[in-house]
Design a protein around this motif. Structure first.
Motif, PDB file in Angstrom:
ATOM      1  N   ARG A 290       0.859  -1.188   0.000  1.00  0.00           N
ATOM      2  CA  ARG A 290       0.000   0.000   0.000  1.00  0.00           C
ATOM      3  C   ARG A 290       0.888   1.227   0.000  1.00  0.00           C
ATOM      4  O   ARG A 290       1.745   1.392   0.857  1.00  0.00           O
ATOM      5  CB  ARG A 290      -0.899   0.006   1.232  1.00  0.00           C
ATOM      6  CG  ARG A 290      -1.880   1.135   1.154  1.00  0.00           C
ATOM      7  CD  ARG A 290      -2.990   0.953   2.108  1.00  0.00           C
ATOM      8  NE  ARG A 290      -3.949   2.027   1.875  1.00  0.00           N
ATOM      9  CZ  ARG A 290      -4.795   2.433   2.771  1.00  0.00           C
ATOM     10  NH1 ARG A 290      -4.838   1.863   3.946  1.00  0.00           N
ATOM     11  NH2 ARG A 290      -5.611   3.408   2.495  1.00  0.00           N
TER      12      ARG A 290
ATOM     13  N   CYS B 259      -2.567   5.558  -0.903  1.00  0.00           N
ATOM     14  CA  CYS B 259      -3.904   5.282  -1.433  1.00  0.00           C
ATOM     15  C   CYS B 259      -3.863   4.481  -2.740  1.00  0.00           C
ATOM     16  O   CYS B 259      -4.763   4.551  -3.551  1.00  0.00           O
ATOM     17  CB  CYS B 259      -4.684   6.585  -1.616  1.00  0.00           C
ATOM     18  SG  CYS B 259      -6.457   6.318  -1.718  1.00  0.00           S
ATOM     19  N   LYS B 260      -2.815   3.730  -2.936  1.00  0.00           N
ATOM     20  CA  LYS B 260      -2.708   2.840  -4.095  1.00  0.00           C
ATOM     21  C   LYS B 260      -2.190   1.493  -3.615  1.00  0.00           C
ATOM     22  O   LYS B 260      -1.446   1.417  -2.651  1.00  0.00           O
ATOM     23  CB  LYS B 260      -1.729   3.395  -5.127  1.00  0.00           C
ATOM     24  CG  LYS B 260      -2.142   4.721  -5.712  1.00  0.00           C
ATOM     25  CD  LYS B 260      -1.109   5.179  -6.709  1.00  0.00           C
ATOM     26  CE  LYS B 260      -1.297   6.569  -7.195  1.00  0.00           C
ATOM     27  NZ  LYS B 260      -2.519   6.971  -7.727  1.00  0.00           N
TER      28      LYS B 260
ATOM     29  N   TYR C 142      -4.574  -1.244  -7.854  1.00  0.00           N
ATOM     30  CA  TYR C 142      -5.787  -0.591  -7.370  1.00  0.00           C
ATOM     31  C   TYR C 142      -5.441   0.819  -6.928  1.00  0.00           C
ATOM     32  O   TYR C 142      -4.382   1.055  -6.382  1.00  0.00           O
ATOM     33  CB  TYR C 142      -6.357  -1.317  -6.147  1.00  0.00           C
ATOM     34  CG  TYR C 142      -6.814  -2.726  -6.395  1.00  0.00           C
ATOM     35  CD1 TYR C 142      -7.896  -2.987  -7.222  1.00  0.00           C
ATOM     36  CD2 TYR C 142      -6.181  -3.790  -5.780  1.00  0.00           C
ATOM     37  CE1 TYR C 142      -8.315  -4.285  -7.437  1.00  0.00           C
ATOM     38  CE2 TYR C 142      -6.598  -5.090  -5.992  1.00  0.00           C
ATOM     39  CZ  TYR C 142      -7.664  -5.327  -6.812  1.00  0.00           C
ATOM     40  OH  TYR C 142      -8.082  -6.601  -7.023  1.00  0.00           O
ATOM     41  N   ASP C 143      -6.371   1.729  -7.130  1.00  0.00           N
ATOM     42  CA  ASP C 143      -6.227   3.106  -6.678  1.00  0.00           C
ATOM     43  C   ASP C 143      -7.522   3.456  -5.956  1.00  0.00           C
ATOM     44  O   ASP C 143      -8.604   3.323  -6.533  1.00  0.00           O
ATOM     45  CB  ASP C 143      -6.009   4.009  -7.889  1.00  0.00           C
ATOM     46  CG  ASP C 143      -5.732   5.449  -7.510  1.00  0.00           C
ATOM     47  OD1 ASP C 143      -6.205   5.896  -6.447  1.00  0.00           O
ATOM     48  OD2 ASP C 143      -5.038   6.116  -8.277  1.00  0.00           O
ATOM     49  N   CYS C 144      -7.431   3.908  -4.710  1.00  0.00           N
ATOM     50  CA  CYS C 144      -8.650   4.149  -3.935  1.00  0.00           C
ATOM     51  C   CYS C 144      -9.438   5.348  -4.444  1.00  0.00           C
ATOM     52  O   CYS C 144     -10.566   5.559  -4.026  1.00  0.00           O
ATOM     53  CB  CYS C 144      -8.337   4.279  -2.461  1.00  0.00           C
ATOM     54  SG  CYS C 144      -7.358   5.718  -2.069  1.00  0.00           S
TER      55      CYS C 144
ATOM     56  N   TRP D 260     -13.813   0.768  -7.425  1.00  0.00           N
ATOM     57  CA  TRP D 260     -13.051  -0.174  -6.593  1.00  0.00           C
ATOM     58  C   TRP D 260     -13.472  -0.014  -5.153  1.00  0.00           C
ATOM     59  O   TRP D 260     -13.568   1.094  -4.651  1.00  0.00           O
ATOM     60  CB  TRP D 260     -11.552   0.087  -6.727  1.00  0.00           C
ATOM     61  CG  TRP D 260     -10.757  -0.819  -5.873  1.00  0.00           C
ATOM     62  CD1 TRP D 260     -10.546  -2.130  -6.080  1.00  0.00           C
ATOM     63  CD2 TRP D 260     -10.088  -0.487  -4.659  1.00  0.00           C
ATOM     64  NE1 TRP D 260      -9.765  -2.649  -5.080  1.00  0.00           N
ATOM     65  CE2 TRP D 260      -9.477  -1.676  -4.196  1.00  0.00           C
ATOM     66  CE3 TRP D 260      -9.929   0.671  -3.932  1.00  0.00           C
ATOM     67  CZ2 TRP D 260      -8.731  -1.715  -3.027  1.00  0.00           C
ATOM     68  CZ3 TRP D 260      -9.189   0.617  -2.772  1.00  0.00           C
ATOM     69  CH2 TRP D 260      -8.601  -0.566  -2.333  1.00  0.00           C
ATOM     70  N   GLN D 261     -13.758  -1.115  -4.495  1.00  0.00           N
ATOM     71  CA  GLN D 261     -14.150  -1.057  -3.093  1.00  0.00           C
ATOM     72  C   GLN D 261     -13.136  -1.808  -2.273  1.00  0.00           C
ATOM     73  O   GLN D 261     -12.730  -2.899  -2.627  1.00  0.00           O
ATOM     74  CB  GLN D 261     -15.518  -1.680  -2.891  1.00  0.00           C
ATOM     75  CG  GLN D 261     -16.602  -0.905  -3.592  1.00  0.00           C
ATOM     76  CD  GLN D 261     -17.959  -1.520  -3.370  1.00  0.00           C
ATOM     77  OE1 GLN D 261     -18.097  -2.461  -2.600  1.00  0.00           O
ATOM     78  NE2 GLN D 261     -18.945  -1.007  -4.028  1.00  0.00           N
ATOM     79  N   SER D 262     -12.729  -1.225  -1.151  1.00  0.00           N
ATOM     80  CA  SER D 262     -11.737  -1.858  -0.279  1.00  0.00           C
ATOM     81  C   SER D 262     -12.371  -2.865   0.640  1.00  0.00           C
ATOM     82  O   SER D 262     -13.537  -2.957   0.797  1.00  0.00           O
ATOM     83  CB  SER D 262     -10.996  -0.816   0.529  1.00  0.00           C
ATOM     84  OG  SER D 262     -11.861   0.019   1.219  1.00  0.00           O
TER      85      SER D 262
END
Length: 46
Positions: free
Chosen positions: A23, A26-27, A37-39, A44-46
């Protein structure tokens, strides 16, 4: 690998190679594939 890098290693696997993601700001980054993934992505859901 430094202690800080190891501490940020995530449990989420890369969807391409199943390596643990890191991490970073925020990526989620795969060591082989880069940013996976990029928040800031609304789909995209964490």
């Amino acid at each position: 690998m430094t202690d800080d890098e190891e501490a940020e290693k995530g449990g989420r696997p890369c969807p391409r190679c199943d390596q643990p993601l890191f991490r970073r700001h925020c990526k989620y980054v795969c060591p082989q594939h880069g940013v996976v993934y990029d928040c800031s992505d609304p789909f995209w859901q964490s």
